[in-house]
Design an enzyme around this catalytic site. Structure first.
Site, PDB file in Angstrom:
ATOM      1  N   THR A 222       0.845  -1.200   0.000  1.00 45.67           N
ATOM      2  CA  THR A 222       0.000   0.000   0.000  1.00 45.67           C
ATOM      3  C   THR A 222       0.880   1.249   0.000  1.00 45.67           C
ATOM      4  O   THR A 222       2.000   1.215   0.504  1.00 45.67           O
ATOM      5  CB  THR A 222      -0.875  -0.033   1.278  1.00 45.67           C
ATOM      6  OG1 THR A 222      -1.887  -1.005   1.096  1.00 45.67           O
ATOM      7  CG2 THR A 222      -1.492   1.302   1.608  1.00 45.67           C
ATOM      8  N   VAL A 251     -13.103  -4.996   2.592  1.00 47.31           N
ATOM      9  CA  VAL A 251     -12.497  -3.667   2.621  1.00 47.31           C
ATOM     10  C   VAL A 251     -11.491  -3.650   3.772  1.00 47.31           C
ATOM     11  O   VAL A 251     -11.796  -4.107   4.880  1.00 47.31           O
ATOM     12  CB  VAL A 251     -13.578  -2.580   2.831  1.00 47.31           C
ATOM     13  CG1 VAL A 251     -12.933  -1.214   2.996  1.00 47.31           C
ATOM     14  CG2 VAL A 251     -14.560  -2.571   1.660  1.00 47.31           C
ATOM     15  N   ASP A 253      -8.134  -1.497   5.908  1.00 46.79           N
ATOM     16  CA  ASP A 253      -8.029  -0.294   6.750  1.00 46.79           C
ATOM     17  C   ASP A 253      -7.789   0.981   5.953  1.00 46.79           C
ATOM     18  O   ASP A 253      -8.100   2.078   6.420  1.00 46.79           O
ATOM     19  CB  ASP A 253      -6.878  -0.457   7.753  1.00 46.79           C
ATOM     20  CG  ASP A 253      -5.540  -0.673   7.034  1.00 46.79           C
ATOM     21  OD1 ASP A 253      -5.501  -1.496   6.094  1.00 46.79           O
ATOM     22  OD2 ASP A 253      -4.547  -0.022   7.399  1.00 46.79           O
ATOM     23  N   GLY A 274      -0.390  -2.459   6.239  1.00 47.57           N
ATOM     24  CA  GLY A 274      -0.256  -3.692   7.007  1.00 47.57           C
ATOM     25  C   GLY A 274      -1.492  -4.537   6.869  1.00 47.57           C
ATOM     26  O   GLY A 274      -2.323  -4.316   5.983  1.00 47.57           O
ATOM     27  N   GLY A 276      -4.770  -5.292   7.242  1.00 52.19           N
ATOM     28  CA  GLY A 276      -5.837  -4.339   7.493  1.00 52.19           C
ATOM     29  C   GLY A 276      -6.811  -4.701   8.591  1.00 52.19           C
ATOM     30  O   GLY A 276      -7.289  -3.830   9.325  1.00 52.19           O
TER      31      GLY A 276
END
Ligand code: ASP
Length: 356
Positions: A222, A251, A253, A274, A276
């Protein structure tokens, strides 16, 4: 009584030694992750994901390619801040550079879902107003951070998802692409590898399949940015393809304000990367801000507490980059590495990949 006093004294001595040991350990570790500022005019810090990033698995060419994009991205933000631009613009444009690179798990290089699609998430927050915008699960918006920004700037909402978010992106005139734009061979192969392992090792236990650390793609990838501008305004943003093999509209974080992204002029701006599920449960980005606001911790102390004690304590892994209202910057992670860079108002550039 005579015997109790020496016992109490030695107990106090043991306890104080333990504290000293702990403080020293915190200091020596965090010194490599903290860029201290003496009230900086502006500052910018970025990440391109945390994970099992080891020098022994990296070629010199690959390392140079990652560093080149990190540098191009952070210099883009630096120039905006240096010429008096807003932290929000710096965050958006810096993230755009990483979204357009196939190297990171965001935009072009997004990972694949179990259904062999790409579903992208992003969010942005303005520390001055506490306004925020986020989008989740989009499949055709080239730069999801632009969509998050449009949600914040041009709608009464904070978060939009799926087809509705895509319709809004179209109405806003954002660049749309055919979903095949997000295909990269290496990400597709990662999915196939994970699916093959899942079949052999875990068979039909769906929950276990995603959560088992031995089979999940251990490089998160990310991208995110946190910045302080010359007007003292903080902003943070995060953009991602999520986690390889995610299912059922999962979904993470990254688009959750307070988990993947948080900014508040009273404290700091934070972007996470990381696993999530853990970052949502630990409310990582907001928790760092809250420890500063309510407990008076420094940014470095707060970041360390949340990443190591809270996320690590739950069994999660990943990291954050953050900047506080004085321009102090922090990289904190509990993984082997994190693609990361920072620049201060003196133009000093730091780029790192491994734990060092
Ligand atoms: N945090 C992201 C997610 O769980 C993954 C990443 O950091 O690469 O969706």
């Amino acid at each position: 009584m005579n015997r109790i006093i020496p016992i109490l004294l030695s107990l106090c001595f043991i306890i104080s030694c333990k504290n000293v040991e702990k403080d020293v350990a915190v200091e020596s570790d965090s010194s490599q992750n903290t860029m201290v500022a003496d009230k900086a005019d502006f500052a910018i810090v970025i990440h391109g994901g945390a994970g099992t990033i080891l020098k022994k698995n990296m070629t010199a060419e690959k390392e140079a390619a990652y560093k080149a994009i990190l540098e191009e991205a952070i210099r883009t933000g630096y120039e905006i801040l240096n010429s008096g631009g807003s932290s929000l613009d710096a965050v958006t444009k810096t993230i755009n550079i990483m979204e357009d690179s196939p190297l990171f798990n965001a935009g072009k290089g997004s990972v694949f879902t179990n259904a062999e699609t790409n579903e992208l998430d992003a969010s942005i927050m303005d520390g001055k107003t506490l306004n925020a915008g986020a989008s989740a699960g989009t499949t055709n918006v080239k730069n999801p951070i632009d969509l998050a920004r449009a949600v914040m700037d041009n709608s009464p909402h904070v978060m939009m998802a799926g087809a509705g978010a895509e319709r809004f992106a179209q109405e806003q005139g954002l660049e749309l692409v055919d979903p095949s734009y997000f295909y990269t061979e290496s990400r597709f192969k990662s999915l196939q590898r994970i699916k093959a392992t899942e079949k052999v090792e875990l068979d039909h236990d769906d929950k276990q399949a995603f959560y088992d650390p031995s089979i999940k793609d251990h490089k998160f990838g990310t991208v995110g940015c946190a910045a302080l501008d010359k007007n003292g305004n903080l902003a943070a943003g995060t953009s991602t393809g999520g986690m390889t093999n995610k299912r059922w509209g999962r979904v993470g974080d990254a688009p959750i304000i307070g988990a993947g992204t948080y900014a508040n002029n009273a404290t700091c701006a934070v972007s996470s990367t990381g696993w999530g599920e853990y970052f949502i449960r630990a409310m990582v980005a907001h928790d760092i801000s809250a420890l500063m606001e309510y407990k008076g911790l420094s940014l470095a102390e707060a970041a360390r507490t949340v990443i190591h004690d809270k996320v690590g304590g739950l069994g999660g892994d990943g990291g954050i980059v953050a900047v506080d209202k004085s321009g102090n910057m922090v990289f904190e992670f509990n993984t082997a590495g994190m693609y990361r860079a920072s620049m201060n108002d003196q133009g000093e550039l730091t780029i790192k990949i491994y734990r060092e």
